[in-house]
Design an enzyme around this catalytic site. Sequence first.
Site, mmCIF file in Angstrom:
data_model
loop_
_atom_site.group_PDB
_atom_site.id
_atom_site.type_symbol
_atom_site.label_atom_id
_atom_site.label_comp_id
_atom_site.label_asym_id
_atom_site.label_seq_id
_atom_site.Cartn_x
_atom_site.Cartn_y
_atom_site.Cartn_z
ATOM 1 N N CYS A 169 0.802 -1.383 -0.082
ATOM 2 C CA CYS A 169 0.100 0.107 -0.102
ATOM 3 C C CYS A 169 0.685 1.215 -0.178
ATOM 4 C CB CYS A 169 -1.036 0.122 1.259
ATOM 5 S SG CYS A 169 -0.187 -0.148 2.806
ATOM 6 N N HIS A 220 -2.743 1.250 6.920
ATOM 7 C CA HIS A 220 -2.937 1.564 5.446
ATOM 8 C C HIS A 220 -3.211 2.504 4.510
ATOM 9 C CE1 HIS A 220 -4.129 -1.003 1.765
ATOM 10 N NE2 HIS A 220 -5.281 -0.281 1.555
ATOM 11 N N HIS A 232 -6.057 1.945 -4.461
ATOM 12 C CA HIS A 232 -4.789 1.251 -3.250
ATOM 13 C C HIS A 232 -4.304 -0.073 -3.739
ATOM 14 C CE1 HIS A 232 -7.983 -0.822 -0.552
ATOM 15 N NE2 HIS A 232 -8.599 -0.909 -1.930
#
Length: 258
Positions: A169, A220, A232
């Site tokens: 990520c 994240h 993402h």
Amino acid sequence: MNIKSNFVKVTAAAALTLTGVATVSAVKPDSTTANVQAATTKVKINYVPGYGINIWDNYNHGHFTGQHAPHGTTWNVINQATDKKGRTWYQVGEGQWIMAQYTVPANSKKAKKVVKTTKTTTNATATTTKKAKKSVQATGDASAVITLASAQLGKAYVWGGNGGNGFDCSGLTSYVYSKAAGVNLGRTTYDQVKQGSTVSMDNLQPGDLLFWGSASAPYHVGIYVGNNQYIHAATPGQGVIKQTLSSYFYPSVAKRVL
């Protein structure tokens, strides 16, 4: 003699009847216990190593409980339900629900594997990033960021990856901002959340960074691209994808660096 004989017969019959009742009573609890055990299902959280999934208080329009189910942990499923969008949920406790899509059977040998980058790829990428390093105050181009992020859709999730074969990520956001806008965000979510200025989730603009987890130590990150959507590097099974913001997986903070 007849009276005594009849008495013996009655006594024997009574003993057999009582024995039969006792035998039935002993079997019934065992059967019930067996049924309960058979109905118990165990699942393992299969998200991203080092991360976890949110636990909700309901499967339909639920609220985040503030707790996470860490990757790799095993949970007992006591109930199962499908929400209005057709997604399967597992109840793992009183007022505790998790999304089934982030789990595998506890004894499964087909768990998603996390791909590791080679040393050569990592070093080459690190060299490229170093040359492109600029201050986060540099003027960026949100359109270029979105275009480059969109070009990565479909690529694999690679643990520690920041280009080449795939991304994790923060590797995706680091790569895109560096290449498209000349902005060095740092390599981890911890570094990236310290950049730019915090903006309201009601005032998002394309190019903003979205973070999940603690506002100071998120687990994240993704890139807001407009129209209530973000790009993402999601999970090893999903890779780089575009998704719509959802109350079931809602960011905790947004940062504007452009």
